[in-house]
Design an enzyme around this catalytic site. Structure first.
Site, PDB file in Angstrom:
ATOM      1  CD  GLU A 156      -2.823  -1.392   2.329  1.00  0.00           C
ATOM      2  OE1 GLU A 156      -2.810  -0.524   3.207  1.00  0.00           O
ATOM      3  OE2 GLU A 156      -3.545  -2.405   2.385  1.00  0.00           O
ATOM      4  CG  ASN A 209      -1.087  -6.546  -1.591  1.00  0.00           C
ATOM      5  OD1 ASN A 209      -1.766  -7.036  -2.494  1.00  0.00           O
ATOM      6  ND2 ASN A 209      -1.485  -6.516  -0.324  1.00  0.00           N
ATOM      7  CG  HIS A 242     -10.039  -5.460   0.926  1.00  0.00           C
ATOM      8  ND1 HIS A 242     -10.289  -6.645   1.589  1.00  0.00           N
ATOM      9  CD2 HIS A 242      -8.710  -5.235   1.048  1.00  0.00           C
ATOM     10  CE1 HIS A 242      -9.158  -7.110   2.101  1.00  0.00           C
ATOM     11  NE2 HIS A 242      -8.184  -6.272   1.776  1.00  0.00           N
ATOM     12  CD  GLU A 292      -4.819  -7.687   1.419  1.00  0.00           C
ATOM     13  OE1 GLU A 292      -5.663  -6.973   1.991  1.00  0.00           O
ATOM     14  OE2 GLU A 292      -3.592  -7.500   1.521  1.00  0.00           O
ATOM     15  CG  ASP A 297     -12.943  -8.652   1.936  1.00  0.00           C
ATOM     16  OD1 ASP A 297     -12.966  -7.591   1.273  1.00  0.00           O
ATOM     17  OD2 ASP A 297     -12.323  -8.757   3.012  1.00  0.00           O
TER      18      ASP A 297
HETATM   19  O1  G3I Z   1      -2.262  -8.150  18.364  1.00  0.00           O
HETATM   20  C1  G3I Z   1      -3.162  -7.277  19.057  1.00  0.00           C
HETATM   21  C2  G3I Z   1      -3.557  -7.868  20.385  1.00  0.00           C
HETATM   22  O2  G3I Z   1      -2.425  -7.953  21.207  1.00  0.00           O
HETATM   23  C3  G3I Z   1      -4.633  -6.978  21.001  1.00  0.00           C
HETATM   24  O3  G3I Z   1      -5.091  -7.572  22.184  1.00  0.00           O
HETATM   25  C4  G3I Z   1      -5.810  -6.789  20.073  1.00  0.00           C
HETATM   26  C5  G3I Z   1      -6.864  -5.854  20.623  1.00  0.00           C
HETATM   27  O4  G3I Z   1      -7.622  -5.260  19.610  1.00  0.00           O
HETATM   28  O5  G3I Z   1      -5.342  -6.251  18.854  1.00  0.00           O
HETATM   29  C6  G3I Z   1      -4.394  -7.082  18.203  1.00  0.00           C
HETATM   30  O6  G3I Z   1      -4.009  -6.464  17.034  1.00  0.00           O
HETATM   31  C7  G3I Z   1      -4.948  -6.516  15.977  1.00  0.00           C
HETATM   32  C8  G3I Z   1      -4.293  -7.238  14.805  1.00  0.00           C
HETATM   33  O7  G3I Z   1      -5.150  -7.190  13.685  1.00  0.00           O
HETATM   34  C9  G3I Z   1      -3.989  -8.692  15.124  1.00  0.00           C
HETATM   35  O8  G3I Z   1      -5.161  -9.377  15.409  1.00  0.00           O
HETATM   36  C10 G3I Z   1      -5.288  -5.092  15.594  1.00  0.00           C
HETATM   37  O9  G3I Z   1      -6.038  -4.480  16.637  1.00  0.00           O
HETATM   38  C11 G3I Z   1      -6.104  -5.097  14.311  1.00  0.00           C
HETATM   39  O10 G3I Z   1      -6.265  -3.746  13.867  1.00  0.00           O
HETATM   40  C12 G3I Z   1      -5.371  -5.860  13.254  1.00  0.00           C
HETATM   41  O11 G3I Z   1      -6.184  -5.859  12.099  1.00  0.00           O
HETATM   42  C13 G3I Z   1      -5.555  -6.338  10.920  1.00  0.00           C
HETATM   43  C14 G3I Z   1      -5.397  -5.183   9.931  1.00  0.00           C
HETATM   44  O12 G3I Z   1      -4.825  -5.688   8.742  1.00  0.00           O
HETATM   45  C15 G3I Z   1      -4.481  -4.089  10.462  1.00  0.00           C
HETATM   46  O13 G3I Z   1      -4.180  -3.171   9.469  1.00  0.00           O
HETATM   47  C16 G3I Z   1      -6.439  -7.394  10.334  1.00  0.00           C
HETATM   48  O14 G3I Z   1      -6.485  -8.517  11.224  1.00  0.00           O
HETATM   49  C17 G3I Z   1      -5.871  -7.827   8.980  1.00  0.00           C
HETATM   50  O15 G3I Z   1      -6.780  -8.707   8.371  1.00  0.00           O
HETATM   51  C18 G3I Z   1      -5.705  -6.586   8.116  1.00  0.00           C
HETATM   52  O16 G3I Z   1      -5.168  -6.973   6.882  1.00  0.00           O
HETATM   53  C19 G3I Z   1      -4.947  -5.916   5.929  1.00  0.00           C
HETATM   54  C20 G3I Z   1      -3.748  -6.316   5.089  1.00  0.00           C
HETATM   55  O17 G3I Z   1      -2.657  -6.600   5.907  1.00  0.00           O
HETATM   56  C21 G3I Z   1      -3.423  -5.223   4.066  1.00  0.00           C
HETATM   57  N1  G3I Z   1      -4.569  -4.884   3.276  1.00  0.00           N
HETATM   58  C22 G3I Z   1      -5.785  -4.538   4.016  1.00  0.00           C
HETATM   59  C23 G3I Z   1      -6.136  -5.669   4.998  1.00  0.00           C
HETATM   60  C24 G3I Z   1      -7.434  -5.372   5.723  1.00  0.00           C
HETATM   61  O18 G3I Z   1      -7.291  -4.252   6.564  1.00  0.00           O
END
Ligand code: G3I
Length: 359
Positions: A174, A215, A251, A279, A281
């Site tokens: 990105e 990406n 997305h 990715e 959806d």
């Molecule tokens: O790891 C912490 C954990 O310690 C904490 O307790 C918890 C509380 O909310 O958060 C956890 O972190 C989360 C992380 O995912 C791991 O689960 C973050 O809050 C959450 O924001 C994060 O979201 C991810 C997101 O990227 C962040 O940008 C999504 O799971 C993931 O699917 C998403 O993937 C991205 C791609 O990498 C890039 N393209 C867009 C896509 C969707 O946003």
């Protein structure tokens, strides 16, 4: 943010075990039920098999480590439905190098172990991104030389040491704003666009056999951002920087699939790079209805058929296969139901749309 309960979860259950994928095995969770109020998917087609049958390398899914304790989920993830997996979070910078030069590989190792034991390939995701970046990088005052070394050290350790994954890496994630300018982050602000070639060269040095991708989202249809990415590809190619593939995140919003998705893929492949749907959806405004699910089926078919029609579109990945673990509801209030399996792990009409697109 509170997740909205799927309508299906609020209605009386009937057994729909006949709608399980043929290779999912017997369900042990007791959760694979659905309501008759909404249609289910009925196809018994195996997605990865169908994709390979039309010359693609894989059909895959994102996954994430907390999901690995869900046996019903794992039965589908590990089945032959998917030939490729992408770690949703566990190979990102904050997970792999939370402190400078202190590397933690256990999360990514678990993903690779699943892939290896079930015969799947891995798309490594991702190496350089402004998000999920530890503050020791994002808030640093590194000089250009120092940040170059930091990037090179991160990539040589993550790619070279642990994750020789045999397929592809999202090396840069990105990099563009919607207007085609570069995102103003520590990488761009310190190194200009050179951070991209620095990262790609480092990844190539660490794993010369890996396909190296950039990406992004919002590049799936033609427009300013897509043009910026094409210009970047041309510049990198002109300077002999290793670049093999562009990830179309995909997305999408229901009913808003870019009408020129296929021709835009072809515009990229004409530049000498592969395209991958990385990715996918397709989210809808909740609650789900039969009509919305039918539109979603059609939209999934449209996307998959576009990739199917372009020889340089080598594979497709959904950003997790089930609404149970989708990132959408917590990010887009009031939206969800974006995946091809519902939150009870039952195939949706969208699954049939994917099968139709692969047929
Ligand atoms: O790891 C912490 C954990 O310690 C904490 O307790 C918890 C509380 O909310 O958060 C956890 O972190 C989360 C992380 O995912 C791991 O689960 C973050 O809050 C959450 O924001 C994060 O979201 C991810 C997101 O990227 C962040 O940008 C999504 O799971 C993931 O699917 C998403 O993937 C991205 C791609 O990498 C890039 N393209 C867009 C896509 C969707 O946003």
């Amino acid at each position: 943010m509170k997740l909205l309960a799927p309508v299906a979860a609020l209605l009386p259950f009937i057994s729909l075990s006949q709608c399980l994928p043929s290779n999912a095995g017997s369900d042990t969770s007791g959760t694979t039920t659905a309501t008759s109020a909404l249609p289910s998917g009925t196809s018994m087609g195996v997605l990865n098999t169908l994709a390979q049958g039309i010359g693609k390398k894989y059909f895959g899914s994102a996954t994430d480590n907390p999901e690995f304790t869900d046996s019903a989920y794992m039965a589908i993830l590990e089945s032959s439905e998917f030939g490729q997996i992408t770690p949703g979070n566990s190979m990102k910078w904050d997970a792999t190098e939370p402190e400078q030069n202190t590397f933690t590989f256990s999360g990514g190792d678990a993903v690779v172990a699943i892939a290896n034991s079930t015969g799947k390939i891995v798309r490594g995701h991702n190496l350089v991104w402004q998000s999920q970046l530890p503050s020791w990088v994002s808030d640093s005052n590194f000089t250009a030389d120092e940040l170059t070394s930091v990037i090179q050290n991160h990539i040589s350790n993550v790619v070279g040491t642990n994750y020789i994954i045999g397929y592809a890496w999202d090396v840069v994630n990105e990099p563009f704003n919607s207007d085609g300018t570069f995102v103003s982050d520590v990488f761009y602000n310190t190194l200009g666009s050179d951070f991209i070639s620095i990262a790609l060269n480092a990844a190539h040095a660490a794993d010369p056999d890996a396909k190296l991708c950039i990406n992004d989202y919002g590049i799936e249809g033609s427009g300013t951002k897509s043009t910026a990415m094409q210009n970047l590809v041309q510049t990198l190619k002109a300077n002999s920087v290793p670049i093999d593939c562009i990830g179309f995140e995909s997305h999408f919003i229901l009913g808003e699939i870019p009408s020129d998705l296929q021709s835009n893929m072809e515009a990229f492949t004409a530049l000498g790079v592969d395209v991958q749907i990385t990715e996918l959806d397709i989210r809808m405004e909740l609650p789900e209805t039969a009509d919305l699910l039918d539109q979603q089926k059609s939209d999934y078919e449209t996307v998959i058929a576009a990739c199917a029609a372009v020889s340089g579109c080598v594979g497709m990945t959904v950003w997790d296969f089930t609404d149970k673990y989708s990132w959408v509801p917590s990010t887009f209030s009031g939206y969800g139901a974006a995946c091809p399996y519902d939150s009870n792990l039952v195939k949706k009409p969208a699954f049939d749309g994917i099968v139709a697109g692969l047929s």
